[in-house]
Design an enzyme around this catalytic site. Structure first.
Site, PDB file in Angstrom:
ATOM      1  N   CYS A   1      -4.697  -9.412  11.438  1.00  0.00           N
ATOM      2  CA  CYS A   1      -6.140  -9.312  11.284  1.00  0.00           C
ATOM      3  C   CYS A   1      -6.594 -10.425  10.357  1.00  0.00           C
ATOM      4  O   CYS A   1      -5.781 -11.164   9.803  1.00  0.00           O
ATOM      5  CB  CYS A   1      -6.522  -7.975  10.658  1.00  0.00           C
TER       6      CYS A   1
ATOM      7  N   GLY B   1      -7.715 -12.278  15.315  1.00  0.00           N
ATOM      8  CA  GLY B   1      -8.095 -10.971  15.839  1.00  0.00           C
ATOM      9  C   GLY B   1      -9.246 -11.102  16.815  1.00  0.00           C
ATOM     10  O   GLY B   1     -10.341 -11.484  16.408  1.00  0.00           O
TER      11      GLY B   1
ATOM     12  N   ASN C   1      -6.217  -6.381   5.873  1.00  0.00           N
ATOM     13  CA  ASN C   1      -5.275  -7.032   6.785  1.00  0.00           C
ATOM     14  C   ASN C   1      -3.879  -6.654   6.348  1.00  0.00           C
ATOM     15  O   ASN C   1      -3.549  -6.730   5.167  1.00  0.00           O
ATOM     16  CB  ASN C   1      -5.426  -8.558   6.706  1.00  0.00           C
ATOM     17  N   GLY C   2      -3.034  -6.265   7.302  1.00  0.00           N
ATOM     18  CA  GLY C   2      -1.653  -5.932   6.965  1.00  0.00           C
ATOM     19  C   GLY C   2      -1.256  -4.587   7.516  1.00  0.00           C
ATOM     20  O   GLY C   2      -1.943  -4.020   8.366  1.00  0.00           O
TER      21      GLY C   2
ATOM     22  N   TYR D   1       3.422 -19.249  13.600  1.00  0.00           N
ATOM     23  CA  TYR D   1       2.595 -18.888  14.750  1.00  0.00           C
ATOM     24  C   TYR D   1       1.166 -18.451  14.424  1.00  0.00           C
ATOM     25  O   TYR D   1       0.217 -18.869  15.079  1.00  0.00           O
ATOM     26  CB  TYR D   1       3.293 -17.783  15.541  1.00  0.00           C
TER      27      TYR D   1
END
Lengths: 472, 472, 472, 472
Positions: free
Chosen positions: B12, B38, B113-114, B263
């Site tokens: 995210c 996202g 996020n996470g 990535y």
């Protein structure tokens, strides 16, 4: 009056299905029949045989929120559904019901019609105990009360078959106000109505399962057979075994909201055994007896006042005429005329039919007067169309007290009948004469001995909590 | 590889603004720069000088969720915002962040996020104490932990100026995993990063206020000046007085997720001082040194492998060519080809350029292999377009262990490198040769001494709780 | 009946403004008032003082097609506008009016209500001379006829001030049928009505400019003053100098479509000086005199039959009751119940009110019977709701002949009254008795000596061309 | 440059299928591959075995215009399809192709890429003969020319098997300009390309049927095998019997638009046997030989200049770096930053990567310069990111003459290279040095002896008609 009341009042509609195939589709048609109770938002939650919940909700009309695609994502034979009137509480989509809660002891969904008078107290109580809220809805309060019931030392013991029954009864005893609540679990549909009987809720049967609805018109629409009204204070549990009934309180009255008869409900619904159209027509007959007038034609303000106008016409022998027309395609996507265009004469929603009212003495029947601005506008429309006299007859008493069982934002200042006498109001709206139905007529129209007439009389059936001070 | 990883991973992006005019617009452009993190949902919450919160959120791309009309409903100079990768947790709109909570001690909003590794334990702990949840998101857990902190006897004393600071530090000490959290109140923006340093979060300055973002590319986009990264274990409070920093834990490492470099991140972002494009290009150079090959052209799999392919080309002297093309207009409204059409040759997303690869020995560079199906498909595309040899070089080590800091659904069975040796995998994807970057090369590409390489090595920096058993 | 007729008939509504500020907004409100004449598509074309045309059109209700954004793209003080009933001609958006034509001698726009009987002949004539068509609409035919007029050797000389007047008169003399046409150029609005007077068209005055409309209710809505009806065979040119009138034919009758009074028009409109509600109420009175019955209540089929039902009630003294309810929120986005659900009892659009009709002898008033299926369904609804007798009275004669002035697809086979006697039809619809209004009653209801009663009598005022053979 | 050119140029893409199942779906994927040629509107017309045409068209991206529902309304094994760049001609939806014409001798559909230079003359010719137009598109002109061919005394005799062939050849001889036209009838697909060969059009084979496309990348995408390019001046008829080819003119050149190679086409397409990426890379190599520079890194302006930048890098040995990033999610629903925000530093579309360019001497490669404003902005971005020198190299000659084969609105005033010398322009854009590819290099990059280089040289292959005077 229609518009006035729309602006200050929040009514909703609830609908539930248990154990009938196509619960989502039936809910769609049920909500459709309840659309008049709430045009701002709609939602359906379904649960299937595996206990999987699915939900679609959104802002707008039922036909705007649901489509073939999203309706097809709702599966199962049980569902609860909701239409909401206004954006009370704000917060947009977060406040759209039904709510869906995740819990390791079982998920459940919840929706609600009505208004609690002690919601601030309950919210404080819960927040002090660690709860946090994502909406400003009374419905979320009930969910928290239910889930926190074990921490309270009350006498509602766990029912092993219906594990939520004890917590629900505990929760209901903490809240005060007007409500019709539905709670859906994978195994059961819990249906409850406040102990004062302020909000309507009816039970029907369909294809071996059960249906509940704020109004009977939705039962009729989907072809369900009416069984009975849910009783004030009743908690009804519907599960695979059938119906289980108990009370959450010994208190028991039928203070049905008089405005349901006067304005809210659809004319083809029956509320506590009385047809709404018949009630209104009778109120029109009584209104004539109480305040006759010599006139050429009777005109009702569409749509909610037409039945009363017919009653007035039949009792008086004065012909009923379609002197006012409502443009029925108006919805939320309608672009309102600018002030400039309105002043230049663009008239939406209502127009007077010149050919009919020209040169006539008109009796104009409306269901109620809230702020007076709409009545004044309609009287003006009729006069501009050539009416020589306009006699206004209102099929309910003066609306002089705020209602705390719908939306609690109304104040005395907004209610013209709490500010002006009937004579002053008559002058203000520009009528030749003005009369209201008597309180007695209100009860007689439905042959009822109990009603909630708080908005007319100031006699509130419940405590008012922090609304109390607003009374003075 | 792109597609494989997309399917199992959830990343995210978070973005926050404090004290800058047009916070909502800046958040819109910030989210836009983070869109690659996202693409499933997006949301912005603003708070104005009167403490009024406003929110817009929805499913879809940033350009689909926001429009001029709904963006104009967001006012104030502080905001937090979020883009979400996948529908992990399900539940649709209910799981779209930021979340907004109402509380009589002050409303607050939160996004994240996470992924937490002990969320099941925390959920059980909270539900036993009366909490109920409307989403399945870790973010809602944190909100409940914060609000229930007073009931825990820990040593985090109330800070009268920042009343949420104590509760937040208490809450952070109960959770374990990878996170970058933002909490917005009317007075302050709380910014925190996990003590392992697994997820990136950077701080910038703009027009006298502050901006935080998962990646620096969003700072660049809105013209903010980069100040520094938020430190692992840091709780940063931004208010009218400026920055206040403290730690929630004495533990302190920089186990940055290696896949961020490989990535996830945008090539123009800098993570902990290292430019992502530069990292990737260097990994390509090392990859050549570790596994040289004689070939005619180097081809990168777009988009994430292009930098590594350029590095490989420059180090080897083999020309870099655009042998694979990605169709960039593909989005969620794209109608996927039916199986029938796919079998008949309809190729979306990637196509090989016949004129370029025909008759050539090709080195195909990809960033990683997860399931192997995409690599196999690309090798086949290249051969069908006439490549005489296809040598695959992967710019990271074999991805052989599930990641619990992104999405916890991945299993060993899904990871082809946990099932097959490099030789077997080479055969499976149909390549003439296959080599992976070494673990050493992974660290060297960025001159780093710490990284989270759990997915390559199985060395997880945190406890795994109920994921523990999945390891065996 | 409503539904039957909806399926075979195409009515449209046209609206035009010349020389009034905000022509587009006025058209929006005008179309809104004409919405009942066409709910499938809508369009507005404006022209500004620089001769620039702008257009918005689309499929759906007026509120669906137009929004603040697209309405704001329409500028100028002259406009023509259109609502369309059905998808006759098919072709979707291409057939949505108004049409806009580009020509080096001046652009012009065109829209139309009605149906030509010689359109096939005209189309062949034009195609043989090189025309090609992008729609299947009669409106496009007229545009081509106008533009090709110079190639015909007729005696309509060019008017230097109104260059389109000659070509228009030439074109009108080639077409046969029912129509109300509007043509808009940068300088003038051309308004024309067929020489038989089959379709209504009225002229009003507003703020120094002019307004034309299919019905007067739209004039009333925007606050315009009614001036007069456009005459049969009249070509009215409205320009900056005012009104210019001429005839395109010496033929001159007032064969107004009787169904406009009976069903199409809004009750508050006046057609050729007669109010539609008054006409219908009078037809109800005559209907009672012609076919009295002993009954407990009079029930009208909403909405178009309510006026006739009131007339019947007043003349007979039998009380008028709201025994049938129409669900008013049904629109094109409504999801129709599946056959399965319909069979299980889901009832949309109309429901009978059990409490009202139970145990009653009912006189059910409808405006007409086309296929008989709707009547049969309503009689069944009433009986299921407990009516002991259902006497059907129809406020028009048997509809036994196809109309070629609306939609030309109707055939004798579809018209139940061309197949069955009144007695047979009574049995088929399951009524206890059935009576139709007499032809004489039709004329008397409006004190008219001329009407088009072709659908009742088979006396067509025009030649029928290729429809001729269908008569046999 | 990208943005500059987007604003003045109109390119489109055409795609056709004959005799392949799922023609509509194939067209959808084909249009998708051609999306870069036109992002403003898209349309597909299908015809089925019964001669029934169906059409879907709209404004927006392919993924916005088409959805599962409307795509399913398109049936048949033949189709033509179109993507359009800009709103040239205005008129919105009316100008969206393909067009569909109704005619008693057979309906047909038509679409087109290119621009006619004598459209005004043709329009006047047709209107004088009675034609009227509903769009401002060249495509509608061709339809009218085809249908009116019998009135012209030319020598194109009717072909009884392909009745439209004669009229089409007659029509093509009247028009002048750049075009690739597709005409679809129930029996055949007519495919034609202008006699100068200005616009590309390729033919492929798929599952026994045929496919045509503006670019070969669309053939590749749907798995079709490339057969050959359609020849300049060729009229190809594809029907159930196979391919039939003839010429409409004896004139025959291959003046392929040089900008197709330089900018328009997708790098994986082959145009007249030359791969676009290979062409661009070679132009970069030649560009270095013509104008070498000492620098640290080569940076291409994404996306169209990346191939040329790689060529420059390989030839020079200067490393290619990703110094500029394009935000790829930008589409038409993107909300552009306000002037205020842009001035405060909000940067969309392109950003420079500080870590990469800081302290570096940069060679910036772009494909062309039109107005110069974009180049100036990018040079500034690079300097602000820390570049010490910025040397601009353009992979085409100065764009100094309007193109009349794309959009005819461009004027000399808009073209910076017609106003300034290279030295002046270098100063204006703020570069340290500026060089353009030579005219010779343009031909050599593709080993071509013919190209249309009108925009560089002012040598127009066709007459210019009423554009003639603009030259002076």
């Amino acid at each position: 009056m229609t518009n006035d009341l729309q602006e200050i009042h929040e009514e909703c509609g609830v609908f539930g299905v248990f154990g009938v195939a196509n619960a989502a589709s039936l809910s769609y048609y049920g909500l459709h029949a309840l659309q008049h109770r709430g045009q701002e938002a709609a939602g359906i939650v379904c649960v299937d045989e595996n206990g999987q919940f699915s939900r679609v909700k959104g802002e707008g009309l039922v036909t705007e929120v649901f489509n073939v695609k999203n309706l097809s994502t709702l599966s199962g034979s049980s569902a609860i559904a909701h239409v909401r009137y206004a954006t009370a509480g704000g917060g947009g989509l977060d406040n759209v019901q039904p709510f869906l809660f995740h819990h390791h002891k079982g998920n459940f969904a919840l929706c609600h019609n009505g208004n609690l008078v002690n919601s601030n107290e309950i919210k404080y109580y819960l927040e002090e105990r660690g709860s946090i809220f994502q909406s400003t809805s009374d419905t979320e309060l009930l969910a928290h009360l239910v889930r926190s019931s074990r921490m309270r030392g009350d006498n509602f013991h766990d029912d092993p078959v219906h594990p939520l029954l004890g917590p629900i009864r505990s929760a209901l005893n903490m809240i005060e106000g007007a409500f019709a609540f539905l709670v859906l679990t994978p195994d059961a549909l819990y249906v409850m109505r406040d102990k004062y009987g302020l909000r309507p809720l009816s039970l029907g049967k369909l294809n071996g399962g059960y249906v509940v609805s704020s109004e009977t018109c939705a039962l009729e629409t989907i072809g369900a057979d009416f069984i009975r009204d849910v009783e004030p204070g009743e908690v009804l549990v519907i599960d695979a075994e059938g119906l289980h009934s108990c009370k959450y309180s010994a208190f028991n009255h039928h203070y049905m909201c008089a405005m349901e008869y006067v304005y809210f409900a659809r004319p083809d619904s029956d509320i506590e055994g009385i047809n709404v159209h018949a009630y209104r027509k009778q109120s029109g007959r009584i209104l004539y007896k109480e305040s006759p007038v010599e006139a050429d034609i009777v005109v009702g303000v569409p749509d909610s006042s037409l039945s009363a106008a017919m009653g007035y016409s039949e009792e008086s022998g004065i012909p009923y005429e379609m002197g006012l027309i409502k443009n029925k395609y108006i919805g939320r996507t309608f672009i309102q005329p600018t002030q400039d265009l309105r002043e230049k004469g663009v008239r939406m929603k209502l127009s007077a039919v010149r050919t009919i009212v020209k040169g006539k003495k008109v009796v104009m029947i409306d269901d109620s007067i809230v702020r007076g601005t709409t009545s004044r506008r309609i009287v003006k429309l009729l006069r501009e169309a050539g009416a020589t006299e306009v006699h206004v007859r209102i099929a309910s008493p003066p609306y002089a007290h705020p209602c705390y069982y719908g939306v609690d934002t109304a104040t005395y200042e907004e209610l013209i009948s709490s500010q002006l006498s009937v004579e002053e109001l008559c002058m203000k709206i520009g009528a030749d004469s003005l009369h209201f139905l008597s309180h007695k007529g209100l009860y007689e129209s439905g042959n009822r001995c109990e009603l909630c007439t708080a908005c007319f009389s100031g006699n509130y059936p419940t405590s008012l909590y922090d609304n109390e001070c607003k009374k003075c």
